[in-house]
Design an enzyme around this catalytic site. Structure first.
Site, short mmCIF file in Angstrom:
data_model
loop_
_atom_site.label_atom_id
_atom_site.label_comp_id
_atom_site.label_asym_id
_atom_site.label_seq_id
_atom_site.Cartn_x
_atom_site.Cartn_y
_atom_site.Cartn_z
N THR A 1 0.86 -1.19 0.00
CA THR A 1 0.00 0.00 0.00
C THR A 1 0.89 1.23 0.00
O THR A 1 2.00 1.21 0.54
CB THR A 1 -0.93 0.04 1.23
OG1 THR A 1 -0.13 0.00 2.41
CG2 THR A 1 -1.91 -1.12 1.22
N SER A 2 0.39 2.29 -0.62
CA SER A 2 1.18 3.52 -0.75
C SER A 2 1.10 4.41 0.48
O SER A 2 2.01 5.18 0.75
CB SER A 2 0.72 4.31 -1.96
OG SER A 2 0.84 3.53 -3.12
N THR A 3 0.01 4.33 1.20
CA THR A 3 -0.15 5.18 2.39
C THR A 3 -0.43 4.30 3.60
O THR A 3 -0.99 3.22 3.49
CB THR A 3 -1.32 6.17 2.20
OG1 THR A 3 -2.51 5.43 1.97
CG2 THR A 3 -1.07 7.12 1.06
N GLN B 1 -5.02 3.29 3.10
CA GLN B 1 -5.15 2.04 2.37
C GLN B 1 -4.93 0.85 3.29
O GLN B 1 -4.11 0.90 4.19
CB GLN B 1 -4.14 1.98 1.21
CG GLN B 1 -4.40 3.01 0.14
CD GLN B 1 -3.37 2.90 -0.98
OE1 GLN B 1 -2.32 2.29 -0.84
NE2 GLN B 1 -3.67 3.51 -2.11
#
Length: 194
Positions: free
Chosen positions: A12-14, A18
């Site tokens: 996940t990017s965040t 997320q």
């Protein structure tokens, strides 16, 4: 046919917005339909695809070399990496470790002949992408030179000042200290003079 041992990789990017659980749930369902057994889950939370310092991905690649699983399953190829070149290099690393790769949403399964064909196509695009970037960089540098732009690191040493200070009897260390440069830089300037 023996049961395949599967490593699941989710990214996940965040950290706060997320949740990798959606990716993992779909991957577990995918495994169940194929009779595959997930043996390890690797999650990188809060890492963008362009960030190459993903600790769990690094651990996954090390575990692949140790053959702790037979196949890596990702939810989508962009969870694995963003640049085609990076994706191809990591897939080659898995192949070299005799570990297969599969992406749920992209219908890319390197355990099949069709998947391996698709991998060759992806590798060709990655090479094309790298070549285009290289050509753009070269064209940009040539344009900058043609417009009189000085390229490279700026010269930090003043050879005239170094020679004058040396002629006045200062040591290399004293010159370096006075000009705020390294002793090696002073030495190189004096050697270049001879």
């Amino acid at each position: 046919m023996s049961l395949k041992r599967i490593a699941l990789y989710a990214r996940t990017s965040t950290l706060d917005k997320q949740d990798p659980e959606m990716q993992l749930r779909e991957m577990r369902e995918f495994c169940k339909l194929r009779g595959w057994e997930p043996v390890e889950v690797y999650e990188d939370r809060g890492y963008t695809g362009t960030n190459t310092n993903r600790p769990m991905l690094k651990q996954l690649l090390l575990d692949a070399k140790a053959h702790q699983f037979d196949l890596v399953l990702v939810w989508k190829l962009d969870r694995w990496g963003r640049s085609l070149r990076e994706i191809v290099l990591m897939l080659q690393e898995l192949t070299d470790s005799n570990v297969e790769f599969c992406s749920v949403k992209d219908a890319l399964d390197l355990s099949t002949s069709q998947g391996r064909l698709m991998m060759h196509i992806i590798a060709a695009f990655a090479q094309f992408e790298a070549d285009v970037i290289r050509m753009r960089v070269i064209a940009g540098l040539e344009n900058a030179r043609a417009n009189g732009k000085q390229l490279g690191r700026p010269k930090l040493r003043d050879d005239r000042a170094i020679n004058a200070l040396r002629a006045s009897g200062l040591t290399l260390r004293q010159i370096a200290s006075q000009l705020n440069i390294s002793k090696g830089t002073v030495h190189n300037a004096l050697v270049a003079r001879s």
